[in-house]
Design an enzyme around this catalytic site. Structure first.
Site, short mmCIF file in Angstrom:
data_model
loop_
_atom_site.label_atom_id
_atom_site.label_comp_id
_atom_site.label_asym_id
_atom_site.label_seq_id
_atom_site.Cartn_x
_atom_site.Cartn_y
_atom_site.Cartn_z
CB ILE A 264 -0.94 0.01 1.23
CG1 ILE A 264 -1.86 -1.22 1.21
CG2 ILE A 264 -1.77 1.29 1.25
CD1 ILE A 264 -2.79 -1.34 2.41
N PRO A 265 1.13 1.82 -1.16
CG PRO A 265 0.88 2.68 -3.32
CD PRO A 265 0.30 1.67 -2.36
CB CYS A 266 2.15 5.16 2.81
SG CYS A 266 3.39 4.06 3.51
CG HIS A 267 6.69 4.45 -1.33
ND1 HIS A 267 5.91 3.30 -1.20
CD2 HIS A 267 7.08 4.50 -2.62
CE1 HIS A 267 5.85 2.71 -2.38
NE2 HIS A 267 6.55 3.41 -3.26
#
Length: 161
Positions: free
Chosen positions: A121-124
């Site tokens: 889950i690409p929070c970056h």
């Protein structure tokens, strides 16, 4: 719970799963000396394979059973994060708009910071509205590494949605 330690270019990751799916990905500084317990866990095998493909640049999306735990608001933020495509970034305000809560920018930031499944889950891929890198559980150096891996930096600027 089953766990597996995975060595990656950004350090060791602990993958945590149960019968419902992948529960957490923890960065090296959170990975203790505990032993692995993955007893042929199909989710952990798939997660490790897909993460290895991601770090080789062969995978841009993940196809895994996910089982994060959070509030309804956090889950809505984490769902919106999954819509940020590889090679692109957006701001916390963009996510607030995407979940129809335009005044919830700070709450979006807090939910982003509690994402139990970073990378998948690409929070970056969320940056400050001024284009600056902002907090990341793995550290800003790792966030930069992930964005560089994804080709998000173009002509000295991050590629916005």
């Amino acid at each position: 719970m089953n766990t597996r330690i995975l060595a990656t270019p950004v350090g060791k990751l602990r993958l945590v799963a149960n019968e419902a799916g992948l529960k957490a990905i923890e960065f090296e500084h959170g990975v203790g000396k505990g032993s692995e317990n993955h007893a042929e866990d199909k989710t952990l095998v798939a997660a490790a394979t897909q993460l290895q493909e991601y770090f080789k640049g062969e995978r841009k999306t993940f196809d895994l059973p996910l089982a994060p735990e959070g509030t309804e608001f956090q889950m809505s933020v984490w769902c919106a994060l999954r819509d940020i495509p590889w090679g692109r970034v957006c701001s916390y305000a963009d996510i607030a708009l995407a979940i129809d809560k335009p005044t919830a920018t700070r709450a979006v930031g807090a939910a982003n910071g509690r994402n139990p499944l970073p990378i998948v889950i690409p929070c970056h891929r969320v940056i400050g509205s001024d284009g600056s890198l902002t907090g990341f559980a793995g550290g800003l150096h790792m966030k930069r590494q992930l964005l560089e891996l994804e080709g998000s930096l173009q002509d000295g600027q991050y590629a916005l949605l």
